[in-house]
Design a protein around this motif. Structure first.
Motif, PDB file in Angstrom:
ATOM      1  N   ALA A  31      27.925  -0.200  22.619  1.00 27.45           N
ATOM      2  CA  ALA A  31      28.877   0.923  22.539  1.00 27.45           C
ATOM      3  C   ALA A  31      28.772   1.801  23.787  1.00 27.45           C
ATOM      4  CB  ALA A  31      28.592   1.741  21.289  1.00 27.45           C
ATOM      5  N   ILE A  32      27.543   2.021  24.270  1.00 26.66           N
ATOM      6  CA  ILE A  32      27.370   2.853  25.480  1.00 26.66           C
ATOM      7  C   ILE A  32      28.097   2.208  26.658  1.00 26.66           C
ATOM      8  CG2 ILE A  32      25.659   3.593  27.208  1.00 26.66           C
ATOM      9  CD1 ILE A  32      23.748   4.253  24.967  1.00 26.66           C
ATOM     10  N   TYR A  33      27.906   0.893  26.820  1.00 23.11           N
ATOM     11  CA  TYR A  33      28.519   0.230  27.990  1.00 23.11           C
ATOM     12  C   TYR A  33      30.025   0.039  27.818  1.00 23.11           C
ATOM     13  CZ  TYR A  33      24.425   0.187  30.748  1.00 23.11           C
ATOM     14  OH  TYR A  33      23.374   0.628  31.517  1.00 23.11           O
ATOM     15  N   ASP A  34      30.510  -0.084  26.591  1.00 19.06           N
ATOM     16  CA  ASP A  34      31.972  -0.104  26.385  1.00 19.06           C
ATOM     17  C   ASP A  34      32.563   1.212  26.910  1.00 19.06           C
ATOM     18  OD1 ASP A  34      31.953  -2.590  25.242  1.00 19.06           O
ATOM     19  OD2 ASP A  34      32.145  -1.894  23.179  1.00 19.06           O
ATOM     20  N   ARG A  35      31.841   2.309  26.650  1.00 23.13           N
ATOM     21  CA  ARG A  35      32.324   3.632  27.064  1.00 23.13           C
ATOM     22  C   ARG A  35      32.227   3.811  28.578  1.00 23.13           C
ATOM     23  NH1 ARG A  35      29.420   6.194  23.140  1.00 23.13           N
ATOM     24  NH2 ARG A  35      27.877   6.978  24.605  1.00 23.13           N
ATOM     25  N   ILE A  36      31.115   3.333  29.170  1.00 28.48           N
ATOM     26  CA  ILE A  36      30.873   3.525  30.616  1.00 28.48           C
ATOM     27  C   ILE A  36      31.731   2.601  31.477  1.00 28.48           C
ATOM     28  CG2 ILE A  36      29.119   3.196  32.433  1.00 28.48           C
ATOM     29  CD1 ILE A  36      26.963   3.976  30.515  1.00 28.48           C
ATOM     30  N   ALA A  37      32.169   1.463  30.901  1.00 29.17           N
ATOM     31  CA  ALA A  37      32.794   0.391  31.704  1.00 29.17           C
ATOM     32  C   ALA A  37      33.853   0.871  32.718  1.00 29.17           C
ATOM     33  CB  ALA A  37      33.372  -0.683  30.781  1.00 29.17           C
ATOM     34  N   PRO A  38      34.786   1.774  32.328  1.00 25.40           N
ATOM     35  CA  PRO A  38      35.836   2.155  33.288  1.00 25.40           C
ATOM     36  C   PRO A  38      35.305   2.801  34.567  1.00 25.40           C
ATOM     37  CG  PRO A  38      36.415   2.871  31.057  1.00 25.40           C
ATOM     38  CD  PRO A  38      34.995   2.393  31.007  1.00 25.40           C
ATOM     39  N   VAL A  39      34.138   3.477  34.489  1.00 21.67           N
ATOM     40  CA  VAL A  39      33.623   4.184  35.683  1.00 21.67           C
ATOM     41  C   VAL A  39      32.329   3.564  36.217  1.00 21.67           C
ATOM     42  CG1 VAL A  39      34.679   6.404  35.119  1.00 21.67           C
ATOM     43  CG2 VAL A  39      32.405   5.873  34.214  1.00 21.67           C
ATOM     44  N   TYR A  40      31.880   2.478  35.600  1.00 22.30           N
ATOM     45  CA  TYR A  40      30.569   1.899  35.941  1.00 22.30           C
ATOM     46  C   TYR A  40      30.431   1.571  37.428  1.00 22.30           C
ATOM     47  CZ  TYR A  40      26.548  -1.130  36.178  1.00 22.30           C
ATOM     48  OH  TYR A  40      25.340  -1.678  36.534  1.00 22.30           O
ATOM     49  N   ASP A  41      31.492   1.045  38.019  1.00 22.25           N
ATOM     50  CA  ASP A  41      31.395   0.551  39.398  1.00 22.25           C
ATOM     51  C   ASP A  41      31.115   1.661  40.413  1.00 22.25           C
ATOM     52  OD1 ASP A  41      31.825  -1.888  38.405  1.00 22.25           O
ATOM     53  OD2 ASP A  41      33.813  -2.194  39.288  1.00 22.25           O
ATOM     54  N   ILE A  42      31.489   2.892  40.090  1.00 29.55           N
ATOM     55  CA  ILE A  42      31.284   3.982  41.064  1.00 29.55           C
ATOM     56  C   ILE A  42      29.792   4.098  41.366  1.00 29.55           C
ATOM     57  CG2 ILE A  42      31.595   6.449  41.539  1.00 29.55           C
ATOM     58  CD1 ILE A  42      33.969   6.352  39.517  1.00 29.55           C
ATOM     59  N   VAL A  72      26.054  -9.744  32.732  1.00 30.73           N
ATOM     60  CA  VAL A  72      26.887  -9.811  33.938  1.00 30.73           C
ATOM     61  C   VAL A  72      27.599  -8.485  34.241  1.00 30.73           C
ATOM     62  CG1 VAL A  72      28.901 -10.670  32.657  1.00 30.73           C
ATOM     63  CG2 VAL A  72      28.584 -11.390  35.005  1.00 30.73           C
ATOM     64  N   GLY A  73      27.713  -7.607  33.236  1.00 31.51           N
ATOM     65  CA  GLY A  73      28.353  -6.305  33.438  1.00 31.51           C
ATOM     66  C   GLY A  73      29.795  -6.465  33.886  1.00 31.51           C
ATOM     67  N   THR A  74      30.201  -5.679  34.896  1.00 33.32           N
ATOM     68  CA  THR A  74      31.591  -5.713  35.379  1.00 33.32           C
ATOM     69  C   THR A  74      31.799  -6.803  36.425  1.00 33.32           C
ATOM     70  OG1 THR A  74      31.138  -4.107  37.119  1.00 33.32           O
ATOM     71  CG2 THR A  74      31.867  -3.212  34.986  1.00 33.32           C
ATOM     72  N   GLY A  75      30.783  -7.637  36.630  1.00 34.24           N
ATOM     73  CA  GLY A  75      30.951  -8.794  37.513  1.00 34.24           C
ATOM     74  C   GLY A  75      30.737  -8.525  38.994  1.00 34.24           C
ATOM     75  N   LEU A  76      30.048  -7.401  39.319  1.00 34.33           N
ATOM     76  CA  LEU A  76      29.837  -7.077  40.743  1.00 34.33           C
ATOM     77  C   LEU A  76      29.102  -8.207  41.466  1.00 34.33           C
ATOM     78  CD1 LEU A  76      28.871  -3.305  40.353  1.00 34.33           C
ATOM     79  CD2 LEU A  76      30.894  -4.170  41.544  1.00 34.33           C
ATOM     80  N   MET A  99      32.657  -4.153  29.373  1.00 33.22           N
ATOM     81  CA  MET A  99      32.144  -4.609  30.673  1.00 33.22           C
ATOM     82  C   MET A  99      32.741  -5.988  30.998  1.00 33.22           C
ATOM     83  SD  MET A  99      30.109  -2.178  31.829  1.00 33.22           S
ATOM     84  CE  MET A  99      28.659  -2.537  32.823  1.00 33.22           C
ATOM     85  N   LEU A 100      32.816  -6.854  29.985  1.00 35.39           N
ATOM     86  CA  LEU A 100      33.367  -8.200  30.217  1.00 35.39           C
ATOM     87  C   LEU A 100      34.834  -8.136  30.648  1.00 35.39           C
ATOM     88  CD1 LEU A 100      31.789 -10.227  27.277  1.00 35.39           C
ATOM     89  CD2 LEU A 100      31.466 -10.683  29.714  1.00 35.39           C
ATOM     90  N   GLU A 101      35.587  -7.208  30.050  1.00 34.41           N
ATOM     91  CA  GLU A 101      37.006  -7.097  30.452  1.00 34.41           C
ATOM     92  C   GLU A 101      37.122  -6.746  31.922  1.00 34.41           C
ATOM     93  OE1 GLU A 101      38.971  -4.465  27.625  1.00 34.41           O
ATOM     94  OE2 GLU A 101      38.423  -5.926  26.067  1.00 34.41           O
ATOM     95  N   LYS A 102      36.266  -5.819  32.372  1.00 36.00           N
ATOM     96  CA  LYS A 102      36.261  -5.444  33.806  1.00 36.00           C
ATOM     97  C   LYS A 102      35.882  -6.655  34.665  1.00 36.00           C
ATOM     98  CE  LYS A 102      37.495  -1.231  34.093  1.00 36.00           C
ATOM     99  NZ  LYS A 102      38.611  -0.862  34.941  1.00 36.00           N
ATOM    100  N   ALA A 103      34.911  -7.422  34.198  1.00 36.45           N
ATOM    101  CA  ALA A 103      34.481  -8.614  34.954  1.00 36.45           C
ATOM    102  C   ALA A 103      35.645  -9.618  35.038  1.00 36.45           C
ATOM    103  CB  ALA A 103      33.262  -9.248  34.294  1.00 36.45           C
ATOM    104  N   ARG A 104      36.356  -9.802  33.940  1.00 35.28           N
ATOM    105  CA  ARG A 104      37.480 -10.761  33.939  1.00 35.28           C
ATOM    106  C   ARG A 104      38.561 -10.302  34.914  1.00 35.28           C
ATOM    107  NH1 ARG A 104      36.609 -10.848  27.967  1.00 35.28           N
ATOM    108  NH2 ARG A 104      35.199 -12.616  27.709  1.00 35.28           N
ATOM    109  N   GLU A 105      38.814  -8.983  34.927  1.00 34.68           N
ATOM    110  CA  GLU A 105      39.813  -8.413  35.845  1.00 34.68           C
ATOM    111  C   GLU A 105      39.406  -8.708  37.303  1.00 34.68           C
ATOM    112  OE1 GLU A 105      40.571  -4.380  34.296  1.00 34.68           O
ATOM    113  OE2 GLU A 105      40.822  -3.853  36.406  1.00 34.68           O
ATOM    114  N   ARG A 106      38.128  -8.482  37.601  1.00 37.81           N
ATOM    115  CA  ARG A 106      37.632  -8.707  38.969  1.00 37.81           C
ATOM    116  C   ARG A 106      37.748 -10.189  39.349  1.00 37.81           C
ATOM    117  NH1 ARG A 106      34.383  -5.386  41.399  1.00 37.81           N
ATOM    118  NH2 ARG A 106      33.541  -4.569  39.458  1.00 37.81           N
ATOM    119  N   LEU A 107      37.308 -11.055  38.429  1.00 39.95           N
ATOM    120  CA  LEU A 107      37.272 -12.495  38.754  1.00 39.95           C
ATOM    121  C   LEU A 107      38.677 -13.087  38.856  1.00 39.95           C
ATOM    122  CD1 LEU A 107      34.680 -14.373  39.119  1.00 39.95           C
ATOM    123  CD2 LEU A 107      34.234 -12.061  38.307  1.00 39.95           C
TER     124      LEU A 107
END
Ligand code: SAM
Length: 232
Positions: A31-42, A72-76, A99-107
């Motif tokens: 739940a914490i990482y679902d919340r952080i995912a949009p800003v995690y990469d900063i 894998v997080g956001t896939g950095l 986090m996985l959704e962000k990774a899929r977007e990146r990949l």
């Protein structure tokens, strides 16, 4: 810049007594990482990019290999892995759907890429025994209780081929001026740090009979990281 310390030179005996144990339960991490995912990469880029790049260098991926990135997080890092291994097997797992959704977007920006990104847990990897050449795991042991770490290392060992490579990056204990600020924040509010506090893994790896080749210390924006290369 990173400082390289040969493993036998590491003075980590008794280090864990000085380190904080995890204060965020695994039950709440998703739940914490679902919340952080949009800003995690900063913050992920500002404070961790050098250590993450060094991990990719040490992984030294050859096209055609079987590579797993656990948490894998956001896939950095996963983006760099897949780019280097277009004809191999690339598996990324994480427990946070955000986090996985962000990774899929990146990949999705990589054309002709060959990979799987799945929801899963590092405690029970959905991967065959001794099937992985290189296992990369960045900034995840710093979320775990000390008592949980051995179990995860056993699981990593199960999936790695004999002689397979383990590349780990962790938030670690600060070794230079100012780096204690992040553990200070953790003591006040562990969730603000995404549940991460400083840990030191080299001795644990050796206890599980991994051969630790190198442990390097990096500090970026005062944030202390260790990068470890070990072999099964
Ligand atoms: C600090 S982030 C690091 C993400 C990525 N490795 C990076 O370097 O940017 C920690 C990640 O570990 C994941 N994680 C934590 N516990 C996990 C578990 N038991 N199984 C799978 N993933 C987990 C979280 O969902 C989060 O994406």
């Amino acid at each position: 810049m990173g400082r390289s310390v040969s493993c036998c030179g590491i003075t980590c005996s008794g280090k864990e007594e000085r380190l904080l144990d995890a204060r965020v339960s695994q039950k709440n991490i998703g739940a914490i990482y679902d919340r952080i995912a949009p800003v995690y990469d900063i913050l992920g880029k500002l404070t961790e990019s050098r250590a993450r790049s060094r991990a990719i260098e040490l992984a030294d991926i050859k096209d055609g290999q079987h590579v797993l990135e656990a948490a894998v997080g956001t896939g950095l890092a996963f983006y760099e892995i897949v780019k280097r291994n277009p004809h191999g097997t690339n598996i990324g797992i994480d427990l946070s759907q955000g986090m996985l959704e962000k990774a899929r977007e990146r990949l999705s920006k990589l054309s002709g890429a060959h990979y799987a990104l799945d929801k899963g847990s590092i405690f029970h990897l959905n991967v065959e025994d001794e099937s992985i050449d290189i296992l990369v795991n960045n900034y995840m042991f710093d979320l775990l209780l000390f008592e949980e770490m051995g179990k995860v290392l056993k699981e990593f060992k199960r999936v790695l081929k004999r002689g397979g490579k383990l590349v780990l990056v962790n938030m670690t204990e600060g070794e230079r001026f100012g780096s204690g600020i992040y553990d200070f924040i953790y003591r006040i509010s562990p969730a603000t740090m995404g549940g991460c506090r400083g840990v030191a893994l080299a001795e644990r790896l050796q206890a599980q009979s991994f051969r630790v080749e190198t442990r390097e210390y990096y500090q970026q924006m005062l944030f202390p990281s260790e990068v470890i290369l070990a072999y099964k």
